[in-house]
Motif scaffolding. Structure first.
Motif, PDB file in Angstrom:
ATOM      1  N   GLY A 185      21.199  27.937  43.953  1.00  0.00           N
ATOM      2  CA  GLY A 185      21.121  29.070  44.875  1.00  0.00           C
ATOM      3  C   GLY A 185      22.463  29.708  45.178  1.00  0.00           C
ATOM      4  N   VAL A 186      23.464  29.407  44.360  1.00  0.00           N
ATOM      5  CA  VAL A 186      24.799  29.959  44.577  1.00  0.00           C
ATOM      6  C   VAL A 186      24.923  31.362  43.995  1.00  0.00           C
ATOM      7  CG1 VAL A 186      27.267  29.643  44.074  1.00  0.00           C
ATOM      8  CG2 VAL A 186      25.849  27.685  44.713  1.00  0.00           C
ATOM      9  N   THR A 187      24.188  31.632  42.915  1.00  0.00           N
ATOM     10  CA  THR A 187      24.211  32.972  42.331  1.00  0.00           C
ATOM     11  C   THR A 187      22.793  33.423  42.016  1.00  0.00           C
ATOM     12  OG1 THR A 187      25.196  34.401  40.656  1.00  0.00           O
ATOM     13  CG2 THR A 187      24.510  32.219  39.923  1.00  0.00           C
ATOM     14  N   SER A 188      22.614  34.716  42.107  1.00  0.00           N
ATOM     15  CA  SER A 188      21.327  35.304  41.706  1.00  0.00           C
ATOM     16  C   SER A 188      21.556  36.429  40.710  1.00  0.00           C
ATOM     17  CB  SER A 188      20.564  35.811  42.928  1.00  0.00           C
ATOM     18  OG  SER A 188      21.350  36.731  43.655  1.00  0.00           O
ATOM     19  N   GLY A 189      22.811  36.620  40.298  1.00  0.00           N
ATOM     20  CA  GLY A 189      23.134  37.630  39.299  1.00  0.00           C
ATOM     21  C   GLY A 189      23.462  38.982  39.906  1.00  0.00           C
ATOM     22  N   THR A 190      23.808  39.896  39.021  1.00  0.00           N
ATOM     23  CA  THR A 190      24.121  41.260  39.458  1.00  0.00           C
ATOM     24  C   THR A 190      22.872  42.118  39.518  1.00  0.00           C
ATOM     25  OG1 THR A 190      24.649  41.844  37.171  1.00  0.00           O
ATOM     26  CG2 THR A 190      26.490  41.191  38.585  1.00  0.00           C
ATOM     27  N   SER A 191      21.792  41.613  38.927  1.00  0.00           N
ATOM     28  CA  SER A 191      20.471  42.228  39.018  1.00  0.00           C
ATOM     29  C   SER A 191      19.460  41.107  38.811  1.00  0.00           C
ATOM     30  CB  SER A 191      20.290  43.320  37.957  1.00  0.00           C
ATOM     31  OG  SER A 191      20.041  42.754  36.685  1.00  0.00           O
ATOM     32  N   ALA A 192      18.204  41.442  38.808  1.00  0.00           N
ATOM     33  CA  ALA A 192      17.176  40.426  38.601  1.00  0.00           C
ATOM     34  C   ALA A 192      17.249  39.803  37.209  1.00  0.00           C
ATOM     35  CB  ALA A 192      15.804  41.025  38.829  1.00  0.00           C
ATOM     36  N   THR A 193      17.859  40.513  36.246  1.00  0.00           N
ATOM     37  CA  THR A 193      17.866  40.027  34.861  1.00  0.00           C
ATOM     38  C   THR A 193      19.253  39.868  34.253  1.00  0.00           C
ATOM     39  OG1 THR A 193      17.638  42.282  34.023  1.00  0.00           O
ATOM     40  CG2 THR A 193      15.599  41.034  34.388  1.00  0.00           C
ATOM     41  N   THR A 194      20.311  40.226  34.968  1.00  0.00           N
ATOM     42  CA  THR A 194      21.660  40.115  34.403  1.00  0.00           C
ATOM     43  C   THR A 194      22.608  39.382  35.347  1.00  0.00           C
ATOM     44  OG1 THR A 194      22.320  42.262  35.291  1.00  0.00           O
ATOM     45  CG2 THR A 194      21.461  42.235  33.027  1.00  0.00           C
ATOM     46  N   GLN A 247      32.416  39.018  46.068  1.00  0.00           N
ATOM     47  CA  GLN A 247      31.609  38.084  45.290  1.00  0.00           C
ATOM     48  C   GLN A 247      32.169  36.668  45.383  1.00  0.00           C
ATOM     49  OE1 GLN A 247      31.838  40.074  41.502  1.00  0.00           O
ATOM     50  NE2 GLN A 247      29.934  41.204  41.838  1.00  0.00           N
ATOM     51  N   MET A 248      33.494  36.556  45.317  1.00  0.00           N
ATOM     52  CA  MET A 248      34.128  35.246  45.410  1.00  0.00           C
ATOM     53  C   MET A 248      33.823  34.614  46.768  1.00  0.00           C
ATOM     54  SD  MET A 248      38.049  34.226  44.465  1.00  0.00           S
ATOM     55  CE  MET A 248      37.930  35.155  42.949  1.00  0.00           C
ATOM     56  N   ALA A 249      33.925  35.388  47.826  1.00  0.00           N
ATOM     57  CA  ALA A 249      33.623  34.873  49.165  1.00  0.00           C
ATOM     58  C   ALA A 249      32.167  34.437  49.258  1.00  0.00           C
ATOM     59  CB  ALA A 249      33.935  35.935  50.217  1.00  0.00           C
ATOM     60  N   THR A 250      31.273  35.209  48.663  1.00  0.00           N
ATOM     61  CA  THR A 250      29.853  34.861  48.681  1.00  0.00           C
ATOM     62  C   THR A 250      29.598  33.576  47.915  1.00  0.00           C
ATOM     63  OG1 THR A 250      29.220  37.181  48.901  1.00  0.00           O
ATOM     64  CG2 THR A 250      27.534  35.671  48.091  1.00  0.00           C
ATOM     65  N   PHE A 251      30.187  33.454  46.725  1.00  0.00           N
ATOM     66  CA  PHE A 251      30.049  32.218  45.943  1.00  0.00           C
ATOM     67  C   PHE A 251      30.534  31.014  46.756  1.00  0.00           C
ATOM     68  CE2 PHE A 251      30.543  34.596  41.661  1.00  0.00           C
ATOM     69  CZ  PHE A 251      29.178  34.612  41.451  1.00  0.00           C
ATOM     70  N   LEU A 252      31.713  31.133  47.363  1.00  0.00           N
ATOM     71  CA  LEU A 252      32.280  30.018  48.122  1.00  0.00           C
ATOM     72  C   LEU A 252      31.427  29.677  49.344  1.00  0.00           C
ATOM     73  CD1 LEU A 252      36.066  30.927  47.897  1.00  0.00           C
ATOM     74  CD2 LEU A 252      34.888  29.042  46.743  1.00  0.00           C
ATOM     75  N   TYR A 253      30.931  30.687  50.028  1.00  0.00           N
ATOM     76  CA  TYR A 253      30.068  30.463  51.182  1.00  0.00           C
ATOM     77  C   TYR A 253      28.803  29.719  50.765  1.00  0.00           C
ATOM     78  CZ  TYR A 253      26.844  31.272  54.995  1.00  0.00           C
ATOM     79  OH  TYR A 253      25.919  31.089  56.000  1.00  0.00           O
ATOM     80  N   ARG A 254      28.180  30.179  49.696  1.00  0.00           N
ATOM     81  CA  ARG A 254      26.937  29.539  49.232  1.00  0.00           C
ATOM     82  C   ARG A 254      27.189  28.120  48.732  1.00  0.00           C
ATOM     83  NH1 ARG A 254      24.391  34.670  45.964  1.00  0.00           N
ATOM     84  NH2 ARG A 254      23.776  35.879  47.791  1.00  0.00           N
ATOM     85  N   MET A 255      28.320  27.894  48.084  1.00  0.00           N
ATOM     86  CA  MET A 255      28.669  26.533  47.642  1.00  0.00           C
ATOM     87  C   MET A 255      28.829  25.632  48.857  1.00  0.00           C
ATOM     88  SD  MET A 255      28.903  25.873  44.337  1.00  0.00           S
ATOM     89  CE  MET A 255      30.052  24.534  44.135  1.00  0.00           C
ATOM     90  N   ASN A 256      29.474  26.121  49.884  1.00  0.00           N
ATOM     91  CA  ASN A 256      29.681  25.337  51.090  1.00  0.00           C
ATOM     92  C   ASN A 256      28.346  25.036  51.782  1.00  0.00           C
ATOM     93  OD1 ASN A 256      31.588  24.053  52.869  1.00  0.00           O
ATOM     94  ND2 ASN A 256      30.992  25.591  54.364  1.00  0.00           N
ATOM     95  N   GLN A 257      27.458  26.011  51.830  1.00  0.00           N
ATOM     96  CA  GLN A 257      26.141  25.794  52.422  1.00  0.00           C
ATOM     97  C   GLN A 257      25.360  24.737  51.634  1.00  0.00           C
ATOM     98  OE1 GLN A 257      27.092  27.284  55.321  1.00  0.00           O
ATOM     99  NE2 GLN A 257      24.911  27.526  55.525  1.00  0.00           N
ATOM    100  N   MET A 258      25.463  24.800  50.316  1.00  0.00           N
ATOM    101  CA  MET A 258      24.800  23.821  49.465  1.00  0.00           C
ATOM    102  C   MET A 258      25.367  22.424  49.737  1.00  0.00           C
ATOM    103  SD  MET A 258      25.448  21.853  46.528  1.00  0.00           S
ATOM    104  CE  MET A 258      26.966  22.673  46.125  1.00  0.00           C
ATOM    105  N   ALA A 259      26.680  22.309  49.872  1.00  0.00           N
ATOM    106  CA  ALA A 259      27.300  21.011  50.138  1.00  0.00           C
ATOM    107  C   ALA A 259      26.850  20.458  51.485  1.00  0.00           C
ATOM    108  CB  ALA A 259      28.818  21.132  50.105  1.00  0.00           C
ATOM    109  N   LYS A 260      26.726  21.319  52.459  1.00  0.00           N
ATOM    110  CA  LYS A 260      26.237  20.873  53.767  1.00  0.00           C
ATOM    111  C   LYS A 260      24.828  20.300  53.646  1.00  0.00           C
ATOM    112  CE  LYS A 260      28.814  23.967  56.809  1.00  0.00           C
ATOM    113  NZ  LYS A 260      28.703  25.102  57.758  1.00  0.00           N
TER     114      LYS A 260
END
Length: 109
Positions: A66-75, A86-99
């Motif tokens: 759940g860290v990435t969903s792509g730039t569109s539904a198919t790419t 995007q980097m901040a979003t990736f890091l935030y989602r990684m941190n949420q996953m770790a929690k």
């Protein structure tokens, strides 16, 4: 070090970090140091990431987490620069996953 980072490179950085921390702590790695739930025959779900691409494991793994969903539904946009947002979003989602996985944050104050 002077070149911009691509979305694909960022995915690989995060995936390697995940494998070295959460996955190893939780016992998700098999005897070959591969994630047990990833198989060699899968599709990433992104038309621009074939299963044999060098970064496919990382991108597929981050999608499963759940860290990435792509730039569109198919790419995914592997060669596009990874913006600060995007980097901040990736890091935030990684941190949420770790929690969720470890009960602790990966990022300190």
């Amino acid at each position: 070090p002077d070149q911009p980072c691509t979305r694909e490179q960022m995915a690989v950085f995060l995936w390697r970090y995940y494998r070295g921390t959460v996955a190893s702590m939780k016992g998700y790695l098999d005897e070959s140091n591969n994630l047990q739930h990833l198989k060699s025959s899968y599709k990433t779900g992104f038309s621009d990431i074939p299963a044999n691409r060098w970064s496919a494991d990382a991108i597929y793994g981050l999608k499963l987490l759940g860290v990435t969903s792509g730039t569109s539904a198919t790419t995914f946009g592997p060669s596009a620069p990874c913006t600060r947002a995007q980097m901040a979003t990736f890091l935030y989602r990684m941190n949420q996953m770790a929690k969720r996985e470890l009960g602790a944050s990966m990022i300190g104050d």
